[in-house]
Design a protein around this motif. Structure first.
Motif, short mmCIF file in Angstrom:
data_model
loop_
_atom_site.label_atom_id
_atom_site.label_comp_id
_atom_site.label_asym_id
_atom_site.label_seq_id
_atom_site.Cartn_x
_atom_site.Cartn_y
_atom_site.Cartn_z
N VAL A 34 9.52 86.03 115.93
CA VAL A 34 11.01 85.96 116.41
C VAL A 34 11.54 84.49 116.39
O VAL A 34 10.67 83.54 116.76
CB VAL A 34 11.30 86.52 117.97
N LEU A 35 12.50 84.14 115.76
CA LEU A 35 13.11 82.96 115.66
C LEU A 35 14.09 82.80 116.98
O LEU A 35 15.01 83.73 116.98
CB LEU A 35 13.89 82.58 114.48
N ILE A 36 13.92 81.91 117.77
CA ILE A 36 14.79 81.59 118.87
C ILE A 36 15.70 80.27 118.87
O ILE A 36 15.15 79.34 118.44
CB ILE A 36 14.06 81.63 120.29
N LYS A 37 17.08 80.73 118.60
CA LYS A 37 18.01 79.50 118.40
C LYS A 37 18.58 79.09 119.77
O LYS A 37 19.14 80.09 120.41
CB LYS A 37 19.01 79.77 117.40
N LEU A 38 18.53 77.82 120.10
CA LEU A 38 18.99 77.61 121.43
C LEU A 38 20.35 76.77 120.91
O LEU A 38 20.21 75.66 120.27
CB LEU A 38 17.98 77.04 122.31
N ARG A 39 21.35 76.95 121.57
CA ARG A 39 22.57 75.94 121.54
C ARG A 39 23.04 75.76 122.95
O ARG A 39 23.22 76.71 123.90
CB ARG A 39 23.54 76.70 120.56
N ILE A 40 23.60 74.52 123.31
CA ILE A 40 23.74 74.16 124.48
C ILE A 40 25.24 73.82 124.25
O ILE A 40 25.86 73.02 123.55
CB ILE A 40 23.36 72.56 125.03
N LYS A 41 26.07 74.93 125.09
CA LYS A 41 27.46 74.75 125.05
C LYS A 41 27.80 74.10 126.28
O LYS A 41 27.26 73.73 126.92
CB LYS A 41 27.93 76.14 125.03
N GLU A 42 29.37 74.00 126.44
CA GLU A 42 29.96 73.34 127.31
C GLU A 42 29.65 73.75 129.05
O GLU A 42 29.39 73.13 129.85
CB GLU A 42 31.66 73.10 127.24
N ASP A 43 29.63 75.18 128.79
CA ASP A 43 29.54 75.90 130.40
C ASP A 43 28.13 76.69 130.24
O ASP A 43 27.98 77.10 131.48
CB ASP A 43 30.52 76.80 130.56
N TYR A 44 27.41 76.67 129.28
CA TYR A 44 26.30 77.81 129.27
C TYR A 44 25.52 77.24 128.02
O TYR A 44 25.41 76.40 127.21
CB TYR A 44 26.80 79.09 129.32
N ILE A 45 24.23 77.89 128.17
CA ILE A 45 23.13 77.75 127.33
C ILE A 45 23.14 79.17 126.58
O ILE A 45 22.91 80.19 126.98
CB ILE A 45 21.71 77.64 127.65
N GLU A 46 23.14 78.98 124.98
CA GLU A 46 23.10 80.38 124.20
C GLU A 46 21.78 80.43 123.50
O GLU A 46 21.49 79.45 123.03
CB GLU A 46 24.17 80.24 123.32
N ALA A 47 21.12 81.64 123.80
CA ALA A 47 19.93 81.82 122.97
C ALA A 47 20.21 83.06 122.06
O ALA A 47 20.52 84.08 122.61
CB ALA A 47 18.71 82.16 123.95
N THR A 48 19.86 82.67 120.84
CA THR A 48 20.05 83.80 119.84
C THR A 48 18.75 84.36 119.41
O THR A 48 17.92 83.27 118.68
CB THR A 48 21.09 83.43 118.90
N LEU A 49 18.15 85.33 119.32
CA LEU A 49 17.08 85.74 118.94
C LEU A 49 17.07 86.82 117.61
O LEU A 49 17.84 87.77 117.66
CB LEU A 49 16.03 86.53 120.08
#
Length: 81
Positions: A34-49
């Protein structure tokens, strides 16, 4: 499953984050990476698997960190604990 997105409050502790990721990975068949992409947004952290496109990896999961916006994600997590 093709893709799973999870959103975390930016105030999440590293310990809680570390507890949540394996639970999310369990939603995928055990024979794939599984590839886990983390993106730090202004108000939250987004994890896309997603299924890891790298067929040569032996790891159950691999990280893809958004290094453009936050070069040192580890330093970022230290500031929120």
């Amino acid at each position: 499953m093709k893709q799973l997105k999870a959103f975390f409050d930016k105030k999440i502790s590293v310990v809680e984050f570390d507890n949540q990721i394996p639970k999310l990975v369990e939603n995928f068949p055990s024979d794939i990476s599984v590839l886990i992409k983390l993106r730090i947004k202004e108000d939250y952290i987004e994890a896309t698997l997603t299924k890891n496109p790298n067929k040569n990896t032996k790891e159950r999961w691999e990280w893809d960190l958004n290094s453009d916006a936050y070069e040192d994600l580890e330093d970022y997590f230290q500031t929120i604990n």
